[in-house]
Enzyme design. Structure first.
Site, PDB file in Angstrom:
ATOM      1  N   TYR A 167       5.012  14.014  -2.016  1.00 51.96           N
ATOM      2  CA  TYR A 167       5.293  12.609  -2.116  1.00 51.96           C
ATOM      3  C   TYR A 167       6.392  12.208  -0.678  1.00 51.96           C
ATOM      4  O   TYR A 167       6.082  11.411   0.070  1.00 51.96           O
ATOM      5  CB  TYR A 167       6.076  12.504  -3.351  1.00 51.96           C
ATOM      6  CG  TYR A 167       5.886  10.532  -3.158  1.00 51.96           C
ATOM      7  CD1 TYR A 167       4.545  10.180  -3.008  1.00 51.96           C
ATOM      8  CD2 TYR A 167       6.942  10.552  -2.697  1.00 51.96           C
ATOM      9  CE1 TYR A 167       4.538   8.660  -2.432  1.00 51.96           C
ATOM     10  CE2 TYR A 167       7.198   8.502  -2.598  1.00 51.96           C
ATOM     11  CZ  TYR A 167       5.582   7.974  -3.081  1.00 51.96           C
ATOM     12  OH  TYR A 167       5.417   6.759  -1.967  1.00 51.96           O
ATOM     13  N   ARG A 214      19.697   6.966  -4.303  1.00 48.81           N
ATOM     14  CA  ARG A 214      20.636   6.243  -4.776  1.00 48.81           C
ATOM     15  C   ARG A 214      19.394   4.889  -5.224  1.00 48.81           C
ATOM     16  O   ARG A 214      19.590   4.396  -5.893  1.00 48.81           O
ATOM     17  CB  ARG A 214      20.427   5.758  -3.344  1.00 48.81           C
ATOM     18  CG  ARG A 214      21.425   4.106  -3.442  1.00 48.81           C
ATOM     19  CD  ARG A 214      21.095   3.769  -1.999  1.00 48.81           C
ATOM     20  NE  ARG A 214      20.108   2.936  -1.444  1.00 48.81           N
ATOM     21  CZ  ARG A 214      19.795   2.750  -0.503  1.00 48.81           C
ATOM     22  NH1 ARG A 214      20.432   2.374   0.793  1.00 48.81           N
ATOM     23  NH2 ARG A 214      18.155   2.708  -0.221  1.00 48.81           N
ATOM     24  N   ARG A 224       8.034   2.257 -10.485  1.00 47.68           N
ATOM     25  CA  ARG A 224       8.099   3.890  -9.845  1.00 47.68           C
ATOM     26  C   ARG A 224       9.321   4.585  -9.464  1.00 47.68           C
ATOM     27  O   ARG A 224       9.809   4.243 -10.601  1.00 47.68           O
ATOM     28  CB  ARG A 224       8.062   3.466  -8.067  1.00 47.68           C
ATOM     29  CG  ARG A 224       7.164   1.942  -8.081  1.00 47.68           C
ATOM     30  CD  ARG A 224       7.701   2.196  -6.337  1.00 47.68           C
ATOM     31  NE  ARG A 224       8.626   0.702  -6.063  1.00 47.68           N
ATOM     32  CZ  ARG A 224       8.897  -0.989  -5.474  1.00 47.68           C
ATOM     33  NH1 ARG A 224       7.787  -0.778  -5.590  1.00 47.68           N
ATOM     34  NH2 ARG A 224       9.988  -0.824  -5.239  1.00 47.68           N
ATOM     35  N   PHE A 284      19.196   6.527  18.327  1.00 47.35           N
ATOM     36  CA  PHE A 284      17.857   6.063  16.988  1.00 47.35           C
ATOM     37  C   PHE A 284      17.599   6.285  16.594  1.00 47.35           C
ATOM     38  O   PHE A 284      17.837   5.953  15.138  1.00 47.35           O
ATOM     39  CB  PHE A 284      16.879   5.939  18.313  1.00 47.35           C
ATOM     40  CG  PHE A 284      15.358   5.456  17.072  1.00 47.35           C
ATOM     41  CD1 PHE A 284      15.614   3.793  17.218  1.00 47.35           C
ATOM     42  CD2 PHE A 284      14.569   6.094  17.064  1.00 47.35           C
ATOM     43  CE1 PHE A 284      13.725   3.601  16.009  1.00 47.35           C
ATOM     44  CE2 PHE A 284      13.798   6.204  15.778  1.00 47.35           C
ATOM     45  CZ  PHE A 284      13.133   4.735  15.682  1.00 47.35           C
TER      46      PHE A 284
HETATM   47 CA    CA Z   1       5.851   2.527  -1.446  1.00 48.17          CA
END
Ligand code: CA
Length: 406
Positions: A167, A214, A224, A284
């Site tokens: 995932y 977190r 979720r 970045f």
């Molecule tokens: Ca999402």
């Protein structure tokens, strides 16, 4: 997915709404929306060379669009699966848009004029377009696969540690892989940055796992569930249990177990950053990574994550951002974060039967990671000195400054 949130060191967002922005040019719209939906990412993008800022901005907005389809729990699942799997095709449709889709008012507004983004996409070099299209296709397919699993089983879709890694690969590892491709295509980085997809993937995984750890409470509240059952089931009968028992030793034990899992990515993060040549690309990439290690140090063994939002302090995040310009400075911040985690683990060793084995492994892995983040500046301070200033990351910032000036 990959979403950078760090404090107040940000550019002021445009005061106008997204729909008002749609009256301006397509390119201004993209930058304006970026500032509105992710001020922190807008700041990081400013580190980039002109050559890359627009492709990266479009890449980010497209993936945020996809993400907001995934996160819209009111959007009918059958339609959602179709849209996730065909979203990459919308990029080549100069008129496509969709009403009432997205998980917040801003995203619904962005989706209602999505063709503004597609029209900028069409102006990018074909090589950039190809990268963005390919990653959008793969991420959408992956999100659909997980959403479909939830639909079929009625349970969380992340069961095994393998599912967890997969995932995270779909929603964040692919972002790392896509960005590396953009860097290499631009010529600012060599082709090897794009070719080592394991390193790029793990850059994304480190950020994503930190956010997933977190955001336990926030994600649970929105139904979720991304903590892998294979790990949490060692500590509780159901994922909600930790929120109901925030002070229980098994709750922090599970949290610490997940942090241990994330720490194994640190060597790849360092190796990736070492490969970069361009200062602007380095900064970045480095900024989100130092935010992540500081966040892990903050959340480690911290039961407050089961009670509310735990964030690193705004002043600290500003300092970390300003101080991510060299490899030594970044190593110093990692070194300090790892020292904090190691010392929290060491102080519990022998006192917490629920997590004894995990604590021992954490100390072992932290020692290895401390060795690879050693720099002349960190080694001239003892670990004790680092920890002396509480929130050892603060100490690291000053060490990082020294390292940067060497
Ligand atoms: Ca999402």
């Amino acid at each position: 997915m990959f979403q950078l949130k760090f404090g107040s060191y940000v550019v002021k967002p445009p005061k106008v709404s997204i729909l008002e922005l749609a009256n301006g040019s397509d390119e201004d719209f993209c930058y304006g929306v970026l500032h509105k939906v992710s001020r922190s990412f807008a700041v990081v993008i400013q580190q980039l060379d002109q050559e890359l800022s627009l492709p990266v901005c479009v890449f980010y907005l497209v993936l945020r669009g996809l993400d907001s389809v995934e996160d819209d729990m009111d959007f009918p699942i059958e339609k959602k699966l179709v849209l996730l799997r065909s979203f990459h095709e919308k990029l080549d449709d100069m008129d496509w848009c969709i009403q009432d889709c997205g998980d917040s008012a801003d995203y619904r507004a962005m989706m209602s004029v999505f063709y503004k983004i597609s029209r900028v996409f069409a102006t990018l070099k074909p090589e950039y377009q190809e990268v963005i299209r390919d990653i959008t296709l793969r991420m959408g397919a992956g999100m659909a696969e997980f959403a479909e699993a939830v639909q079929k089983t009625g349970k969380g879709s992340v069961v095994s540690k393998k599912d967890y890694d997969l995932y995270c690969h779909y929603v964040a590892g692919l972002v790392g892989i896509g960005l590396s491709n953009l860097f290499s295509v631009s010529g600012l980085e060599s082709p090897k940055v794009a070719n080592n997809t394991t390193l790029s993937n793990n850059m994304g995984l480190f950020l994503q796992k930190t956010n997933i750890i977190r955001d336990y409470l926030e994600d649970l509240d929105s139904s979720r569930t991304w903590w892998p059952e294979e790990i949490w089931s060692e500590y509780a009968p159901e994922l909600e249990w930790f929120g109901k028992n925030p002070d229980h030793e098994k709750s922090v034990a599970c949290l610490n177990h997940l942090v241990l899992d994330a720490l194994s990515l640190v060597p790849d993060v360092m190796q990736y950053l070492e490969t970069l040549k361009s200062d602007s690309v380095f900064k970045f990439c480095a900024i989100p990574q130092v935010m992540a290690i500081a966040t892990l140090a903050e959340v480690y063994d911290n039961k407050n994550i089961f009670k509310g939002v735990v964030k690193i302090r705004k002043g600290l995040s500003a300092k970390l951002m300003l101080n991510s310009g060299s490899l030594d400075a970044v190593k110093a911040t990692f070194h300090a974060g790892l020292s904090t985690i190691r010392s929290k683990a060491a102080s519990k060793l022998g006192k917490c039967p629920a997590e004894e084995a995990i604590l021992a492994k954490t100390i072992e892995i932290a020692d290895r990671m401390l060795a690879i983040t050693e720099t002349p500046a960190t080694s001239s301070f003892s670990t004790g000195a680092l920890l002396f200033a509480t929130g050892s990351v603060v100490a690291a910032v000053s060490i990082g400054v020294l390292a940067a000036r060497r």
